[in-house]
Design an enzyme around this catalytic site. Structure first.
Site, PDB file in Angstrom:
ATOM      1  N   HIS A 152      18.470  17.360 -11.778  1.00 11.95           N
ATOM      2  CA  HIS A 152      18.403  16.525 -10.713  1.00 11.95           C
ATOM      3  C   HIS A 152      19.801  16.145 -10.616  1.00 11.95           C
ATOM      4  O   HIS A 152      19.869  15.071  -9.839  1.00 11.95           O
ATOM      5  CB  HIS A 152      17.420  15.518 -10.804  1.00 11.95           C
ATOM      6  CG  HIS A 152      17.564  14.597 -11.932  1.00 11.95           C
ATOM      7  ND1 HIS A 152      17.733  13.154 -11.591  1.00 11.95           N
ATOM      8  CD2 HIS A 152      17.592  14.590 -13.333  1.00 11.95           C
ATOM      9  CE1 HIS A 152      18.115  12.417 -12.947  1.00 11.95           C
ATOM     10  NE2 HIS A 152      17.931  13.425 -13.735  1.00 11.95           N
ATOM     11  N   TYR A 206       6.237  11.890 -13.003  1.00 13.66           N
ATOM     12  CA  TYR A 206       7.787  12.315 -13.499  1.00 13.66           C
ATOM     13  C   TYR A 206       8.339  13.271 -12.152  1.00 13.66           C
ATOM     14  O   TYR A 206       9.229  12.714 -11.598  1.00 13.66           O
ATOM     15  CB  TYR A 206       7.854  13.241 -14.589  1.00 13.66           C
ATOM     16  CG  TYR A 206       8.964  13.280 -15.350  1.00 13.66           C
ATOM     17  CD1 TYR A 206      10.038  12.363 -15.801  1.00 13.66           C
ATOM     18  CD2 TYR A 206       9.991  14.406 -14.793  1.00 13.66           C
ATOM     19  CE1 TYR A 206      11.241  12.658 -16.360  1.00 13.66           C
ATOM     20  CE2 TYR A 206      11.460  14.512 -15.107  1.00 13.66           C
ATOM     21  CZ  TYR A 206      11.852  13.642 -15.843  1.00 13.66           C
ATOM     22  OH  TYR A 206      13.257  13.647 -16.402  1.00 13.66           O
ATOM     23  N   HIS A 229      12.109  15.740 -22.015  1.00 13.28           N
ATOM     24  CA  HIS A 229      11.225  14.544 -22.294  1.00 13.28           C
ATOM     25  C   HIS A 229       9.821  14.956 -22.580  1.00 13.28           C
ATOM     26  O   HIS A 229       9.291  15.805 -21.808  1.00 13.28           O
ATOM     27  CB  HIS A 229      11.270  13.762 -21.026  1.00 13.28           C
ATOM     28  CG  HIS A 229      12.633  12.898 -20.774  1.00 13.28           C
ATOM     29  ND1 HIS A 229      13.231  11.911 -21.353  1.00 13.28           N
ATOM     30  CD2 HIS A 229      13.258  13.104 -19.545  1.00 13.28           C
ATOM     31  CE1 HIS A 229      14.231  11.555 -20.880  1.00 13.28           C
ATOM     32  NE2 HIS A 229      14.397  12.288 -19.995  1.00 13.28           N
ATOM     33  N   ASP A 254      15.675  17.919 -17.937  1.00 15.08           N
ATOM     34  CA  ASP A 254      14.679  16.964 -17.442  1.00 15.08           C
ATOM     35  C   ASP A 254      13.717  17.867 -16.839  1.00 15.08           C
ATOM     36  O   ASP A 254      12.474  17.327 -16.654  1.00 15.08           O
ATOM     37  CB  ASP A 254      15.455  16.132 -16.373  1.00 15.08           C
ATOM     38  CG  ASP A 254      16.075  15.054 -16.825  1.00 15.08           C
ATOM     39  OD1 ASP A 254      15.711  14.559 -17.982  1.00 15.08           O
ATOM     40  OD2 ASP A 254      16.842  14.491 -16.174  1.00 15.08           O
ATOM     41  N   GLU A 259      23.272  12.996 -18.262  1.00 16.15           N
ATOM     42  CA  GLU A 259      22.803  11.778 -18.047  1.00 16.15           C
ATOM     43  C   GLU A 259      22.580  11.187 -19.521  1.00 16.15           C
ATOM     44  O   GLU A 259      22.428  11.705 -20.350  1.00 16.15           O
ATOM     45  CB  GLU A 259      21.441  11.641 -17.303  1.00 16.15           C
ATOM     46  CG  GLU A 259      21.092  10.380 -16.847  1.00 16.15           C
ATOM     47  CD  GLU A 259      20.162  10.142 -15.647  1.00 16.15           C
ATOM     48  OE1 GLU A 259      19.290  11.184 -15.410  1.00 16.15           O
ATOM     49  OE2 GLU A 259      19.786   9.065 -15.335  1.00 16.15           O
ATOM     50  N   HIS A 313      15.371   3.358 -15.199  1.00 14.18           N
ATOM     51  CA  HIS A 313      16.297   3.090 -13.996  1.00 14.18           C
ATOM     52  C   HIS A 313      15.197   2.888 -12.815  1.00 14.18           C
ATOM     53  O   HIS A 313      15.255   3.436 -11.888  1.00 14.18           O
ATOM     54  CB  HIS A 313      17.294   3.884 -13.681  1.00 14.18           C
ATOM     55  CG  HIS A 313      17.047   5.663 -13.730  1.00 14.18           C
ATOM     56  ND1 HIS A 313      16.029   6.108 -12.742  1.00 14.18           N
ATOM     57  CD2 HIS A 313      17.790   6.494 -14.263  1.00 14.18           C
ATOM     58  CE1 HIS A 313      16.246   7.296 -13.164  1.00 14.18           C
ATOM     59  NE2 HIS A 313      17.000   7.507 -13.874  1.00 14.18           N
TER      60      HIS A 313
HETATM   61 FE1  FEO Z   1      18.215  12.885 -15.923  1.00 15.24          FE
HETATM   62 FE2  FEO Z   1      16.376  12.464 -18.658  1.00 15.24          FE
HETATM   63  O1  FEO Z   1      17.948  12.425 -17.633  1.00 15.24           O
END
Ligand code: FEO
Length: 402
Positions: free
Chosen positions: A148, A195, A228, A167, A84, A28
């Protein structure tokens, strides 16, 4: 692929069962030059538990990795730490396949999942601080609103000191290694900072408060398992300390010159300003925006103290790359910057005022004067740019953290 995709053992009863996305380069609007992973975790207690899922196209990869440990239909519980789509995108399909007894999410997560997937399925809300045993495995759920998203939460296992942090403490980094201690530390540092700068910076006050809260609860982390990038098994405190530092937004002796140019006039001004900044003692990074991605700029701003921006006037407005990068950077809400504005123009010259407005919107404290040059800068104009750079550097030198 079913027989080649394996789970990775993390502890006696926790497996990584996520997916590696070697291809993704745009998240995004954030340039993910090293790809990413979508991490999901399988906890193999009396009743198997899946913590988070993955982006929809990676469902089969995740289920294949689960299948290397147990039949996915044995999963009794799913915990959704974050709604998300990169973590819940395949949740409806996984629920349909696995048919778990219960799916848990934060109170806001229940609402967010309903608004995303409109499922005919109850999700069980958990409260901040709630202790729940899933089979013989104890969990404490900790709301992390706005880290977030409003729905975000941590799942903590007090019995083994493992934090499933969604996240937070993650990074976009595809790798064959699953643990941070197996990867070049400079890559880890850069991607973790990138990040933070691109995802978490606007929520820095929440980060500081959360770290204080976690410390006051006395939670001990032997491992942090984010959604992640690599997992933290050696010194997980390192990334927590880095977050505390980034959240404080202490400004360093570094200046970013972000600009674009039509016929090299603004570029010449940027170069002269950069030389002046250097002569004033600042570390300087010139970032021409057709060559530098907006998310690289965001990363560089994380520890910078000054932001100088330049644009020609194009059709009574900003050069489009400036409009793009300023929209992005403004949304990240950096605090405590000083800066200045420069611009070249032909006749109407609106860009300078638009840049000044963008700086005011970002609460950047302006130093010296805006420099406007008609068509092409002469030696006097370039000397003015040099002096302006030096002035900003001298002001920065008085303020920057050591
Ligand atoms: Fe807020 Fe990795 O999604």
């Amino acid at each position: 692929m079913k027989d080649v995709l394996k789970a990775v053992k993390v502890t006696e009863d926790i497996y990584w069962v996520g997916a590696i996305d070697w291809a993704v380069r745009d998240f995004h609007g954030y340039f993910t030059g090293r790809g990413s992973t979508y991490n999901a975790y399988l906890v193999v207690g009396e009743d198997p538990i899946l913590i988070d899922t993955v982006k929809a196209p990676f469902k089969d990869e995740m289920l294949a990795r689960v299948g290397s440990v147990l039949d996915p239909s044995q999963i009794r519980y799913i915990v959704s730490n974050h709604a998300e789509a990169d973590h819940s995108g395949c949740l409806p399909q996984v629920i349909e396949t696995v048919k778990p007894d219960k799916v848990f999410a934060s109170e806001m997560g229940v609402k967010a999942l309903a608004d995303h997937y409109h499922m005919d399925r109850d999700i069980v809300p958990v409260k901040d601080g709630e202790n729940v045993s899933l089979g013989n495995v104890p969990f404490t759920f900790i709301e992390t609103r706005m880290l977030h998203w409003p729905d975000s939460m941590f799942s903590y296992r007090p019995d083994v000191g493992v934090l499933f942090s969604q996240d937070a403490f993650g990074m976009h980094l595809a790798s064959s290694e699953r643990f941070a201690d197996e990867i070049d530390p400079s890559v880890i540092e850069y991607e973790a900072a990138t990040y933070y700068a691109n995802i978490l910076l606007p929520f820095s006050s929440f980060v500081s408060r959360l770290i204080d809260k976690v410390r006051s609860l006395g939670l001990k982390f032997k491992m942090i398992l984010p959604d992640h990038g690599p997992m933290w098994r050696k010194d997980p405190g390192w990334i927590v300390r880095r977050y505390a530092e980034w959240a404080s937004q202490k400004r360093g002796n570094k200046a970013i010159v972000m600009f674009d140019t039509m016929w090299q006039s603004t570029a010449k001004m940027a170069k002269a300003i950069g030389e002046g900044l250097t002569s004033g003692g600042a570390h300087v990074k010139l970032m021409p925006l057709r060559e530098c991605h907006r998310s690289e700029v965001a990363t560089e701003i994380l520890d910078a103290g000054a932001l100088l921006i330049g644009s020609p006037t194009l059709n009574n407005g900003l050069f489009p790359t400036l409009a793009d990068a300023l929209t992005y950077v403004k949304g990240l809400k950096p605090k405590g910057l000083i800066g200045s504005v420069f611009s070249s123009y032909g006749w109407s010259g609106e860009a300078a005022a638009l840049l000044e407005k963008a700086m005011a919107d970002m609460k950047v404290e302006m130093v010296g004067e805006t420099i406007k040059v008609k068509y092409v800068p002469d030696d006097a104009a370039l000397a003015q740019c040099y002096s302006q750079g030096k002035l900003v550097a001298e002001e920065l030198g008085k303020r920057a953290a050591p």
